[in-house]
Write a protein that holds these residues in place. Sequence first.
Motif, mmCIF file in Angstrom:
data_model
loop_
_atom_site.group_PDB
_atom_site.id
_atom_site.type_symbol
_atom_site.label_atom_id
_atom_site.label_comp_id
_atom_site.label_asym_id
_atom_site.label_seq_id
_atom_site.Cartn_x
_atom_site.Cartn_y
_atom_site.Cartn_z
ATOM 1 N N UNK A 43 41.528 25.375 49.265
ATOM 2 C CA UNK A 43 40.206 25.977 49.087
ATOM 3 C C UNK A 43 40.192 27.358 49.730
ATOM 4 N N UNK A 44 40.754 28.324 49.040
ATOM 5 C CA UNK A 44 40.818 29.672 49.579
ATOM 6 C C UNK A 44 40.923 30.706 48.480
ATOM 7 N N UNK A 45 40.944 31.975 48.885
ATOM 8 C CA UNK A 45 40.948 33.070 47.916
ATOM 9 C C UNK A 45 42.216 33.083 47.065
ATOM 10 N N UNK A 46 43.380 32.784 47.676
ATOM 11 C CA UNK A 46 44.633 32.864 46.921
ATOM 12 C C UNK A 46 44.660 31.836 45.791
ATOM 13 N N UNK A 47 44.205 30.621 46.032
ATOM 14 C CA UNK A 47 44.167 29.604 44.986
ATOM 15 C C UNK A 47 43.115 29.947 43.936
ATOM 16 N N UNK A 48 42.054 30.628 44.367
ATOM 17 C CA UNK A 48 41.033 31.082 43.415
ATOM 18 C C UNK A 48 41.618 32.125 42.472
ATOM 19 N N UNK A 53 41.715 34.208 38.239
ATOM 20 C CA UNK A 53 41.958 35.636 38.111
ATOM 21 C C UNK A 53 41.609 36.413 39.366
ATOM 22 N N UNK A 54 42.089 37.659 39.410
ATOM 23 C CA UNK A 54 41.971 38.441 40.639
ATOM 24 C C UNK A 54 40.547 38.897 40.921
ATOM 25 N N UNK A 55 39.712 39.089 39.887
ATOM 26 C CA UNK A 55 38.347 39.554 40.125
ATOM 27 C C UNK A 55 37.525 38.491 40.860
ATOM 28 N N UNK A 56 37.589 37.267 40.371
ATOM 29 C CA UNK A 56 36.855 36.181 41.016
ATOM 30 C C UNK A 56 37.442 35.907 42.395
ATOM 31 N N UNK A 57 38.766 35.958 42.493
ATOM 32 C CA UNK A 57 39.427 35.758 43.776
ATOM 33 C C UNK A 57 39.088 36.848 44.772
ATOM 34 N N UNK A 58 38.966 38.092 44.279
ATOM 35 C CA UNK A 58 38.614 39.210 45.166
ATOM 36 C C UNK A 58 37.205 39.042 45.724
ATOM 37 N N UNK A 59 36.291 38.523 44.896
ATOM 38 C CA UNK A 59 34.928 38.265 45.366
ATOM 39 C C UNK A 59 34.941 37.255 46.511
#
Length: 212
Positions: A43-48, A53-59
Amino acid sequence: MNNLGSVLLIILGSYLLGCLQWSYLLVRYIKKQDIRKLGHGNAGASNTVINFGWKFGALVALLDVAKAVCAVILARAVMTIVGLEALDTTLILASAGVAVVLGHVFPFFMNFKGGKGTASAVGMMLAIDWRIGLLGIAALLILTLISNYIAIGAIGMWATYIAGAIFWLESDLTVALLTIILVLSIWLHRENISRILQGTETGLRKTMKKHH
């Protein structure tokens, strides 16, 4: 409230801020899925990024950075209000930042199974000392791009924080605290390291190509 009580309040409040698990909350309410059941289950940004994709993960990453910055700023404000400046300011701020990271990694409402705290660590150090924070970001980006794996970059980032703390921060206890968290980071990334050695870890370039 005595000094110890104030410090414990700062640490508890920071931990609760860290428990704002943005990857879990945003994926659940926007994507209607459970991030813990996707990819590697982290449950973290990298798995997101890997799954959406990188846009949702960057958010997600920016929100995780922000909660750590807020925790350190609030800790500094509480210290000023209750008069804790005579204590080891750097250590208290670092303790607040580490508490955010621990809240992210071990959120109480998710059975203490969260992310790995990389983005929160970035926010923590930027708020404590922007010079060390920027060095850590540089190490994270460079090592990730060279190795193709975020796990390598994250571990390198924590090592850079320790080096920066030794050089700029006059607090041996803070250096010791960061060293403990470096060990924790290596432990949290043990499965990633194992997959890297086996050649089965999803690399950054493959992820970016997948969502291009």
